[in-house]
Design a protein around this motif. Sequence first.
Motif, PDB file in Angstrom:
ATOM      1  N   GLU A 125       0.845  -1.184   0.000  1.00  0.00           N
ATOM      2  CA  GLU A 125       0.000   0.000   0.000  1.00  0.00           C
ATOM      3  C   GLU A 125       0.882   1.236   0.000  1.00  0.00           C
ATOM      4  OE1 GLU A 125      -0.972   0.651   4.704  1.00  0.00           O
ATOM      5  OE2 GLU A 125      -2.271  -0.729   3.617  1.00  0.00           O
ATOM      6  N   ILE A 126       0.276   2.349  -0.353  1.00  0.00           N
ATOM      7  CA  ILE A 126       0.994   3.624  -0.375  1.00  0.00           C
ATOM      8  C   ILE A 126       0.021   4.730   0.014  1.00  0.00           C
ATOM      9  CG2 ILE A 126       0.578   3.930  -2.846  1.00  0.00           C
ATOM     10  CD1 ILE A 126       3.229   5.498  -2.940  1.00  0.00           C
ATOM     11  N   ARG A 127       0.546   5.751   0.679  1.00  0.00           N
ATOM     12  CA  ARG A 127      -0.260   6.915   1.027  1.00  0.00           C
ATOM     13  C   ARG A 127      -0.074   7.974  -0.050  1.00  0.00           C
ATOM     14  NH1 ARG A 127       1.205   9.827   5.686  1.00  0.00           N
ATOM     15  NH2 ARG A 127       3.314   9.217   5.192  1.00  0.00           N
ATOM     16  N   ILE A 128      -1.176   8.675  -0.346  1.00  0.00           N
ATOM     17  CA  ILE A 128      -1.108   9.818  -1.250  1.00  0.00           C
ATOM     18  C   ILE A 128      -1.774  11.007  -0.570  1.00  0.00           C
ATOM     19  CG2 ILE A 128      -1.054   8.453  -3.379  1.00  0.00           C
ATOM     20  CD1 ILE A 128      -4.077   9.199  -3.733  1.00  0.00           C
ATOM     21  N   ALA A 129      -1.344  12.203  -0.940  1.00  0.00           N
ATOM     22  CA  ALA A 129      -1.970  13.437  -0.458  1.00  0.00           C
ATOM     23  C   ALA A 129      -2.682  14.079  -1.642  1.00  0.00           C
ATOM     24  CB  ALA A 129      -0.914  14.369   0.114  1.00  0.00           C
ATOM     25  N   HIS A 130      -3.827  14.723  -1.352  1.00  0.00           N
ATOM     26  CA  HIS A 130      -4.614  15.347  -2.412  1.00  0.00           C
ATOM     27  C   HIS A 130      -5.562  16.380  -1.818  1.00  0.00           C
ATOM     28  CE1 HIS A 130      -7.940  12.745  -1.114  1.00  0.00           C
ATOM     29  NE2 HIS A 130      -7.045  11.769  -1.070  1.00  0.00           N
ATOM     30  N   SER A 131      -6.278  17.103  -2.678  1.00  0.00           N
ATOM     31  CA  SER A 131      -7.311  18.061  -2.236  1.00  0.00           C
ATOM     32  C   SER A 131      -8.490  17.273  -1.672  1.00  0.00           C
ATOM     33  CB  SER A 131      -7.761  18.915  -3.419  1.00  0.00           C
ATOM     34  OG  SER A 131      -6.687  19.693  -3.886  1.00  0.00           O
ATOM     35  N   ALA A 132      -9.675  17.849  -1.649  1.00  0.00           N
ATOM     36  CA  ALA A 132     -10.855  17.155  -1.131  1.00  0.00           C
ATOM     37  C   ALA A 132     -11.032  15.809  -1.823  1.00  0.00           C
ATOM     38  CB  ALA A 132     -12.096  18.014  -1.309  1.00  0.00           C
ATOM     39  N   SER A 133     -10.581  15.707  -3.055  1.00  0.00           N
ATOM     40  CA  SER A 133     -10.591  14.465  -3.817  1.00  0.00           C
ATOM     41  C   SER A 133      -9.378  14.483  -4.741  1.00  0.00           C
ATOM     42  CB  SER A 133     -11.869  14.370  -4.663  1.00  0.00           C
ATOM     43  OG  SER A 133     -11.756  13.337  -5.619  1.00  0.00           O
ATOM     44  N   PRO A 134      -8.835  13.314  -5.080  1.00  0.00           N
ATOM     45  CA  PRO A 134      -7.770  13.325  -6.087  1.00  0.00           C
ATOM     46  C   PRO A 134      -8.324  13.524  -7.501  1.00  0.00           C
ATOM     47  CG  PRO A 134      -8.132  11.085  -5.308  1.00  0.00           C
ATOM     48  CD  PRO A 134      -9.019  11.983  -4.495  1.00  0.00           C
ATOM     49  N   PHE A 135      -9.661  13.465  -7.651  1.00  0.00           N
ATOM     50  CA  PHE A 135     -10.280  13.498  -8.974  1.00  0.00           C
ATOM     51  C   PHE A 135     -11.037  14.794  -9.235  1.00  0.00           C
ATOM     52  CE2 PHE A 135     -10.632   8.991  -7.497  1.00  0.00           C
ATOM     53  CZ  PHE A 135      -9.611   8.480  -8.283  1.00  0.00           C
ATOM     54  N   SER A 136     -10.957  15.256 -10.476  1.00  0.00           N
ATOM     55  CA  SER A 136     -11.825  16.344 -10.915  1.00  0.00           C
ATOM     56  C   SER A 136     -12.379  15.980 -12.286  1.00  0.00           C
ATOM     57  CB  SER A 136     -11.098  17.692 -10.936  1.00  0.00           C
ATOM     58  OG  SER A 136     -10.034  17.670 -11.847  1.00  0.00           O
ATOM     59  N   PHE A 137     -13.548  16.535 -12.581  1.00  0.00           N
ATOM     60  CA  PHE A 137     -14.298  16.176 -13.788  1.00  0.00           C
ATOM     61  C   PHE A 137     -14.705  17.409 -14.609  1.00  0.00           C
ATOM     62  CE2 PHE A 137     -15.074  12.965 -10.553  1.00  0.00           C
ATOM     63  CZ  PHE A 137     -15.021  11.764 -11.232  1.00  0.00           C
ATOM     64  N   PRO A 138     -13.767  18.263 -15.030  1.00  0.00           N
ATOM     65  CA  PRO A 138     -14.182  19.389 -15.870  1.00  0.00           C
ATOM     66  C   PRO A 138     -14.752  18.882 -17.193  1.00  0.00           C
ATOM     67  CG  PRO A 138     -11.793  19.288 -15.706  1.00  0.00           C
ATOM     68  CD  PRO A 138     -12.341  18.221 -14.819  1.00  0.00           C
ATOM     69  N   MET A 139     -15.811  19.542 -17.675  1.00  0.00           N
ATOM     70  CA  MET A 139     -16.496  19.084 -18.887  1.00  0.00           C
ATOM     71  C   MET A 139     -16.676  20.227 -19.878  1.00  0.00           C
ATOM     72  SD  MET A 139     -19.683  16.747 -17.755  1.00  0.00           S
ATOM     73  CE  MET A 139     -19.568  15.494 -16.510  1.00  0.00           C
ATOM     74  N   LYS A 140     -17.002  19.817 -21.078  1.00  0.00           N
ATOM     75  CA  LYS A 140     -17.425  20.751 -22.118  1.00  0.00           C
ATOM     76  C   LYS A 140     -18.677  20.152 -22.746  1.00  0.00           C
ATOM     77  CE  LYS A 140     -15.903  23.245 -26.166  1.00  0.00           C
ATOM     78  NZ  LYS A 140     -15.454  24.547 -25.710  1.00  0.00           N
TER      79      LYS A 140
END
Length: 188
Positions: free
Chosen positions: A77-92
Amino acid sequence: MGKLLIIICAITFALAGCSKDTKAYEQNGIQETKISPTAKVTEGDFIYRLVSEKPIYNKGEKVNVYSELEYVGNEKEIRIAHSASPFSFPMKEKTRGFDIVYMMEQPRIETVLKKGEPLREYYRGGGGYGSQDPKEYIDFIEAIAEASQKGTLPRGEYEVSGVAEFQPLDGLAGELKSMKAKIEFNVE
């Protein structure tokens, strides 16, 4: 013999028409082209997936779009640091040419990724506008916000430019990673 040749030609043309990579037709004002509802990016010890469970959704149908981040390195296992989520979904939304931003809070959160067990998060809505934006754009973003509460989206052609952004910690500590992928889906 002549009838057999005509039948063979007809079958050949029918099969050739079915095997085209792009199919264009008008239905409810949306022109469909080859849609790519899944994308996968591998970078070092990480795999990022961006997925729409369907290439075409009916109006009012729940839209299931999600991101996954999977650790595939040598550690358990590994720890990661990120914002509220590591994912964002910008769209067009391509028919209207409108960008749908994806905002989130920016705290520093740590998450443990276990080898071979993807971290998954579903799209939950987005968008925002300013007082200087055109009324048509404001109305669309408000429709997005209303539809997102039900898990749906307004009719349109959507392109998601997803991002997984995180910083590995522990033995793999290093620079901020930003893995990007793009998918498309339609809502008819």
